[in-house]
Write a protein that holds these residues in place. Structure first.
Motif, PDB file in Angstrom:
ATOM      1  N   ALA A 283       0.832  -1.209   0.000  1.00  0.00           N
ATOM      2  CA  ALA A 283       0.000   0.000   0.000  1.00  0.00           C
ATOM      3  C   ALA A 283       0.865   1.257   0.000  1.00  0.00           C
TER       4      ALA A 283
ATOM      5  N   VAL B  53      -1.553   4.182  -1.852  1.00  0.00           N
ATOM      6  CA  VAL B  53      -2.973   4.049  -1.513  1.00  0.00           C
ATOM      7  C   VAL B  53      -3.069   3.368  -0.145  1.00  0.00           C
ATOM      8  N   SER B  54      -4.291   3.206   0.333  1.00  0.00           N
ATOM      9  CA  SER B  54      -4.494   2.570   1.639  1.00  0.00           C
ATOM     10  C   SER B  54      -4.597   1.056   1.501  1.00  0.00           C
TER      11      SER B  54
ATOM     12  N   SER C 118      -6.913  -0.737   2.697  1.00  0.00           N
ATOM     13  CA  SER C 118      -8.301  -1.076   2.373  1.00  0.00           C
ATOM     14  C   SER C 118      -8.566  -0.976   0.878  1.00  0.00           C
ATOM     15  N   THR C 119      -7.878  -0.039   0.225  1.00  0.00           N
ATOM     16  CA  THR C 119      -8.026   0.081  -1.229  1.00  0.00           C
ATOM     17  C   THR C 119      -7.469  -1.151  -1.928  1.00  0.00           C
TER      18      THR C 119
ATOM     19  N   ARG D 284      -7.430  -4.138  -0.735  1.00  0.00           N
ATOM     20  CA  ARG D 284      -8.401  -5.219  -0.544  1.00  0.00           C
ATOM     21  C   ARG D 284      -9.586  -5.048  -1.482  1.00  0.00           C
ATOM     22  N   LEU D 285      -9.997  -3.800  -1.721  1.00  0.00           N
ATOM     23  CA  LEU D 285     -11.095  -3.531  -2.656  1.00  0.00           C
ATOM     24  C   LEU D 285     -10.692  -3.925  -4.071  1.00  0.00           C
ATOM     25  N   TRP D 286      -9.477  -3.568  -4.459  1.00  0.00           N
ATOM     26  CA  TRP D 286      -9.017  -3.929  -5.797  1.00  0.00           C
ATOM     27  C   TRP D 286      -8.930  -5.441  -5.972  1.00  0.00           C
TER      28      TRP D 286
ATOM     29  N   GLN E 271     -12.354  -6.612  -6.690  1.00  0.00           N
ATOM     30  CA  GLN E 271     -12.707  -6.244  -8.065  1.00  0.00           C
ATOM     31  C   GLN E 271     -11.920  -7.026  -9.103  1.00  0.00           C
TER      32      GLN E 271
ATOM     33  N   ALA F 129      -3.148   2.644  -9.698  1.00  0.00           N
ATOM     34  CA  ALA F 129      -3.306   3.915  -8.988  1.00  0.00           C
ATOM     35  C   ALA F 129      -3.177   5.085  -9.949  1.00  0.00           C
TER      36      ALA F 129
ATOM     37  N   ARG G 222      -6.254   5.357 -12.212  1.00  0.00           N
ATOM     38  CA  ARG G 222      -7.402   5.890 -11.477  1.00  0.00           C
ATOM     39  C   ARG G 222      -7.255   7.385 -11.223  1.00  0.00           C
TER      40      ARG G 222
END
Length: 269
Positions: free
Chosen positions: A15, A20-21, A23-24, A26-28, A31, A58, A61
Motif C-alpha cells: 500500500a 494508496v491505503s 483497504s483500497t 483489498r477492494l481492488w 474487483q 493507482a 485511477r
C-alpha cells in the motif's frame, strides 16, 4: 535472495509503495484487479510485479479517472502489447543480457545491486528489451565486458559497405523515444549513427567510455552536458566534438523531433 525466491511484500508495504491505503488494495482484490499470493498462514503477499501493477492501477485511477472496468480493459491491452514485446525480444538485447547474466552466475538482484538499477527494471529489460535509459544500458554492457553496439547486433559480418537513404537498420528501441539508425554496419573503426529523438527523450543520466565523439544536428535542438558543468545547446547545423571519457548526458530540448548524426571512435559505446 535468489531468482527462485523473489521478495514478497505485506499489505502495508504494498500500500505504501502504491500510494494508496490497505483497504483500497483489498477492494481492488475484490474487483479482480490484483490477486496477491498467500503465505502458508494465509496472509497476503505481493510480488514486485504485483506492486508495479498496483502503481499502474493507482495512476490510471488518479490521472485518467478510469473506473475499475476501464482499468481492467487498459491493463489487458497493455499486457497484450507486453507479450508481443516479449516475443520479439527472444532474439534481442534482453535475451543477450539474460544469457550474459546466467553465464556470469549472477542473480537479478546481484546485477541490479552492482550496477545500481532496480531489479524490476532489469527484469523488464531482459524480458522485453525495453525500459531503461542509455546510461543504464551502457553500464550493463560495460559490466558484462561488451558494448551496446555489439548487444544490438551491429558488429555482424557480411554487411554492405553502402547504406542507402531511408534503408537504415535500427537498434532495438530499448529507451523510450530514442531511435538509433545505422549509417555504417559491421565491425568498423567508427560507430556511425543517425539518432532520432522524440520530444523530451534523454540519456537519463551521464556516462563515459573510451574514445572520441562527434555529433552534428540536422534538425531540432539538443542539449548536451559535459562533466556535469559544461552546457551546450546545439541547433540545426551545429556540431560538437569531445573526448568520450568525459561524462556526458543529453536531452532533446525541441518540442518536436531532434535528428542528429553521431559518430564514436573507436566503437566503445
Amino acid at each position: 535472495m535468489t531468482d527462485d525466491a523473489p521478495r514478497r511484500y505485506k499489505v502495508a508495504e504494498a500500500a505504501r509503495l502504491s500510494g494508496v491505503s490497505a483497504s483500497t488494495l483489498r477492494l481492488w482484490e475484490i474487483q479482480g484487479l490484483v490477486i496477491p499470493g498467500r503465505s502458508q498462514t494465509g496472509h497476503r503477499q505481493y510480488s514486485a510485479e504485483d506492486v508495479a501493477r498496483l502503481q499502474r492501477i493507482a495512476w490510471l485511477r488518479a490521472e485518467r479517472g478510469l473506473n475499475p472496468a476501464a482499468i481492467r480493459e487498459a491493463l489487458e491491452a497493455e499486457e497484450a502489447d507486453l507479450q508481443m514485446s516479449e516475443d520479439s525480444a527472444e532474439t534481442g538485447i534482453g535475451r543477450k543480457l539474460r544469457s550474459l547474466r546466467h553465464a556470469a552466475g549472477k542473480t537479478l538482484d546481484q546485477v541490479a545491486g552492482d550496477v545500481g538499477v532496480a531489479a524490476s527494471s532489469l527484469s523488464t529489460l531482459e524480458r522485453t528489451s525495453k525500459g531503461v535509459g542509455f546510461k543504464t544500458l551502457h553500464e550493463l554492457a560495460h559490466y558484462y565486458g561488451t558494448t551496446v553496439s555489439r548487444l544490438s547486433g551491429q558488429d555482424e559480418d557480411n554487411v554492405p559497405a553502402m547504406v542507402r537513404s531511408g534503408e537504415w537498420n535500427t537498434w532495438p528501441e530499448t529507451t523510450p523515444g530514442v531511435t538509433v539508425q545505422l549509417l555504417a554496419e559491421g565491425r568498423r573503426a567508427m560507430d556511425c549513427h543517425r539518432f532520432v529523438l522524440a520530444p523530451g527523450a534523454a540519456s537519463e543520466g551521464d556516462y563515459r567510455h573510451e574514445g572520441e565523439e562527434f555529433m552534428h544536428v540536422l534538425s531540432g535542438r539538443l542539449e548536451i552536458v559535459l562533466d556535469g558543468d559544461q552546457f551546450f545547446e546545439l541547433g540545426p547545423g551545429d556540431s560538437l566534438y569531445f573526448e568520450s571519457r568525459r561524462y556526458h548526458s543529453w536531452r532533446n530540448r525541441h518540442d518536436g523531433e531532434t535528428v542528429l548524426l553521431w559518430i564514436n571512435t573507436p566503437p566503445t559505446f
